[in-house]
Design a protein around this motif. Structure first.
Motif, PDB file in Angstrom:
ATOM      1  N   ALA A   1      16.148 -20.147 -12.601  1.00 41.48           N
ATOM      2  CA  ALA A   1      16.120 -19.246 -11.440  1.00 41.48           C
ATOM      3  C   ALA A   1      15.629 -19.972 -10.200  1.00 41.48           C
ATOM      4  N   HIS A   2      15.938 -19.372  -9.076  1.00 43.19           N
ATOM      5  CA  HIS A   2      15.384 -19.860  -7.816  1.00 43.19           C
ATOM      6  C   HIS A   2      15.067 -18.644  -6.944  1.00 43.19           C
ATOM      7  N   ILE A   3      13.992 -18.763  -6.205  1.00 40.23           N
ATOM      8  CA  ILE A   3      13.631 -17.744  -5.212  1.00 40.23           C
ATOM      9  C   ILE A   3      13.744 -18.414  -3.853  1.00 40.23           C
ATOM     10  N   ASN A   4      14.603 -17.879  -3.005  1.00 40.89           N
ATOM     11  CA  ASN A   4      14.781 -18.449  -1.662  1.00 40.89           C
ATOM     12  C   ASN A   4      13.795 -17.841  -0.676  1.00 40.89           C
ATOM     13  N   LEU A   5      13.611 -16.536  -0.756  1.00 38.29           N
ATOM     14  CA  LEU A   5      12.691 -15.823   0.133  1.00 38.29           C
ATOM     15  C   LEU A   5      12.017 -14.695  -0.619  1.00 38.29           C
ATOM     16  N   PHE A   6      10.771 -14.474  -0.301  1.00 38.27           N
ATOM     17  CA  PHE A   6      10.048 -13.317  -0.825  1.00 38.27           C
ATOM     18  C   PHE A   6       8.908 -13.053   0.144  1.00 38.27           C
ATOM     19  N   TYR A   7       9.009 -11.963   0.895  1.00 37.85           N
ATOM     20  CA  TYR A   7       7.984 -11.685   1.908  1.00 37.85           C
ATOM     21  C   TYR A   7       7.866 -10.181   2.137  1.00 37.85           C
ATOM     22  N   PRO A   8       6.661  -9.728   2.560  1.00 40.27           N
ATOM     23  CA  PRO A   8       6.490  -8.293   2.819  1.00 40.27           C
ATOM     24  C   PRO A   8       7.251  -7.888   4.077  1.00 40.27           C
ATOM     25  N   ILE A   9       7.867  -6.713   4.028  1.00 42.44           N
ATOM     26  CA  ILE A   9       8.586  -6.226   5.208  1.00 42.44           C
ATOM     27  C   ILE A   9       7.762  -5.196   5.984  1.00 42.44           C
ATOM     28  N   SER A  10       6.580  -4.866   5.453  1.00 43.35           N
ATOM     29  CA  SER A  10       5.683  -3.959   6.170  1.00 43.35           C
ATOM     30  C   SER A  10       4.258  -4.202   5.711  1.00 43.35           C
ATOM     31  N   LEU A  11       3.321  -3.738   6.507  1.00 45.93           N
ATOM     32  CA  LEU A  11       1.924  -3.765   6.088  1.00 45.93           C
ATOM     33  C   LEU A  11       1.752  -2.761   4.956  1.00 45.93           C
ATOM     34  N   PRO A  12       0.696  -2.894   4.144  1.00 50.38           N
ATOM     35  CA  PRO A  12       0.494  -1.950   3.037  1.00 50.38           C
ATOM     36  C   PRO A  12       0.367  -0.503   3.538  1.00 50.38           C
ATOM     37  N   ILE A  13       1.047   0.400   2.856  1.00 51.45           N
ATOM     38  CA  ILE A  13       0.955   1.833   3.156  1.00 51.45           C
ATOM     39  C   ILE A  13      -0.047   2.421   2.170  1.00 51.45           C
ATOM     40  N   GLN A  14      -1.137   2.960   2.688  1.00 48.86           N
ATOM     41  CA  GLN A  14      -2.204   3.491   1.836  1.00 48.86           C
ATOM     42  C   GLN A  14      -1.994   4.979   1.608  1.00 48.86           C
ATOM     43  N   TYR A  15      -2.120   5.389   0.347  1.00 45.92           N
ATOM     44  CA  TYR A  15      -2.059   6.815   0.059  1.00 45.92           C
ATOM     45  C   TYR A  15      -2.986   7.124  -1.113  1.00 45.92           C
ATOM     46  N   PRO A  16      -3.522   8.355  -1.155  1.00 45.22           N
ATOM     47  CA  PRO A  16      -4.469   8.713  -2.222  1.00 45.22           C
ATOM     48  C   PRO A  16      -3.751   8.982  -3.538  1.00 45.22           C
ATOM     49  N   ARG A  17      -4.427   8.659  -4.636  1.00 41.01           N
ATOM     50  CA  ARG A  17      -3.939   9.011  -5.965  1.00 41.01           C
ATOM     51  C   ARG A  17      -4.423  10.405  -6.301  1.00 41.01           C
ATOM     52  N   LEU A  18      -3.697  11.108  -7.098  1.00 42.66           N
ATOM     53  CA  LEU A  18      -4.113  12.438  -7.519  1.00 42.66           C
ATOM     54  C   LEU A  18      -5.183  12.352  -8.597  1.00 42.66           C
ATOM     55  N   GLU A  19      -5.152  11.273  -9.386  1.00 39.59           N
ATOM     56  CA  GLU A  19      -6.119  11.089 -10.466  1.00 39.59           C
ATOM     57  C   GLU A  19      -7.157  10.042 -10.063  1.00 39.59           C
ATOM     58  N   GLY A  20      -8.354  10.195 -10.518  1.00 38.20           N
ATOM     59  CA  GLY A  20      -9.347   9.153 -10.434  1.00 38.20           C
ATOM     60  C   GLY A  20      -9.935   8.848  -9.084  1.00 38.20           C
ATOM     61  N   ASN A  21      -9.636   9.642  -8.062  1.00 38.22           N
ATOM     62  CA  ASN A  21     -10.219   9.429  -6.743  1.00 38.22           C
ATOM     63  C   ASN A  21      -9.924   8.047  -6.178  1.00 38.22           C
ATOM     64  N   GLY A  22      -8.830   7.439  -6.549  1.00 43.45           N
ATOM     65  CA  GLY A  22      -8.497   6.101  -6.086  1.00 43.45           C
ATOM     66  C   GLY A  22      -7.462   6.111  -4.986  1.00 43.45           C
ATOM     67  N   LEU A  23      -7.071   4.926  -4.600  1.00 42.82           N
ATOM     68  CA  LEU A  23      -6.069   4.736  -3.558  1.00 42.82           C
ATOM     69  C   LEU A  23      -5.000   3.788  -4.073  1.00 42.82           C
ATOM     70  N   GLU A  24      -3.803   3.943  -3.548  1.00 39.66           N
ATOM     71  CA  GLU A  24      -2.742   2.993  -3.841  1.00 39.66           C
ATOM     72  C   GLU A  24      -2.193   2.474  -2.523  1.00 39.66           C
TER      73      GLU A  24
ATOM     74  N   SER B   1       1.107   0.641  -1.102  1.00 39.95           N
ATOM     75  CA  SER B   1       2.492   0.329  -1.418  1.00 39.95           C
ATOM     76  C   SER B   1       3.044  -0.668  -0.406  1.00 39.95           C
ATOM     77  N   GLN B   2       3.725  -1.685  -0.928  1.00 40.47           N
ATOM     78  CA  GLN B   2       4.388  -2.654  -0.075  1.00 40.47           C
ATOM     79  C   GLN B   2       5.789  -2.908  -0.599  1.00 40.47           C
ATOM     80  N   HIS B   3       6.715  -3.060   0.327  1.00 39.42           N
ATOM     81  CA  HIS B   3       8.069  -3.448  -0.030  1.00 39.42           C
ATOM     82  C   HIS B   3       8.282  -4.876   0.431  1.00 39.42           C
ATOM     83  N   PHE B   4       8.891  -5.664  -0.452  1.00 38.50           N
ATOM     84  CA  PHE B   4       9.135  -7.072  -0.175  1.00 38.50           C
ATOM     85  C   PHE B   4      10.634  -7.314  -0.094  1.00 38.50           C
ATOM     86  N   GLN B   5      11.041  -8.102   0.881  1.00 41.60           N
ATOM     87  CA  GLN B   5      12.413  -8.586   0.946  1.00 41.60           C
ATOM     88  C   GLN B   5      12.502  -9.734  -0.049  1.00 41.60           C
TER      89      GLN B   5
END
Length: 138
Positions: free
Chosen positions: A98-121, A123-127
């Motif tokens: 395999a080869h990877i030519n590019l892999f980079y985030p397309i946005s800053l992390p999007i923070q949202y609360p989890r319904l369980e455990g009082n935590g946070l998630e 989310s990032q999407h990568f090109q």
């Protein structure tokens, strides 16, 4: 796919441990600090003209109980996975060479609360632009 490559980069960094804080496609509810890599729900398109070539978005979710530490961890994930020039990998049990030519985030992390455990998630999407010999091809 290139999941094993991305997972190895994260595991080698010491940030996460496979099966405990690093997951593919599903992260258990009892995990309070972890990272999950998943493909888009629509799947990864196949280029009919260039065998094994793929250009897509992959999602990486970082979970943490602390908003500051979670944001820091999500940014660490971006730094670890960032690829700006071609990288080549030998075949593994999961895929051919395999080869990877590019892999980079397309946005800053999007923070949202989890319904369980009082935590946070975070989310990032990568090109992603990568190639490997598909298993379905002779």
């Amino acid at each position: 796919m290139i999941y094993d490559i991305l997972e190895k980069k994260l595991a080698d960094s010491g940030l996460v441990v496979p099966g405990q804080s690093l997951f593919r496609g599903f992260m258990p509810g009892d995990c309070s600090v972890g990272v999950m890599i998943r493909a888009p729900l629509s799947g990864i398109e196949i280029n009919p003209f260039i065998e094994g070539w793929h250009k897509t978005h992959l999602q990486v979710i970082t979970r943490h109980t602390d908003p500051v530490e979670g944001d820091r961890m999500a940014n660490d994930v971006s730094r670890i996975l960032f690829v700006e020039k071609p990288e080549f990998y030998e075949a593994s049990a999961e895929r051919g060479p395999a080869h990877i030519n590019l892999f980079y985030p397309i946005s800053l992390p999007i923070q949202y609360p989890r319904l369980e455990g009082n935590g946070l998630e975070f989310s990032q999407h990568f090109q992603a632009a990568f190639g490997f010999k598909p298993a379905w091809r002779p």
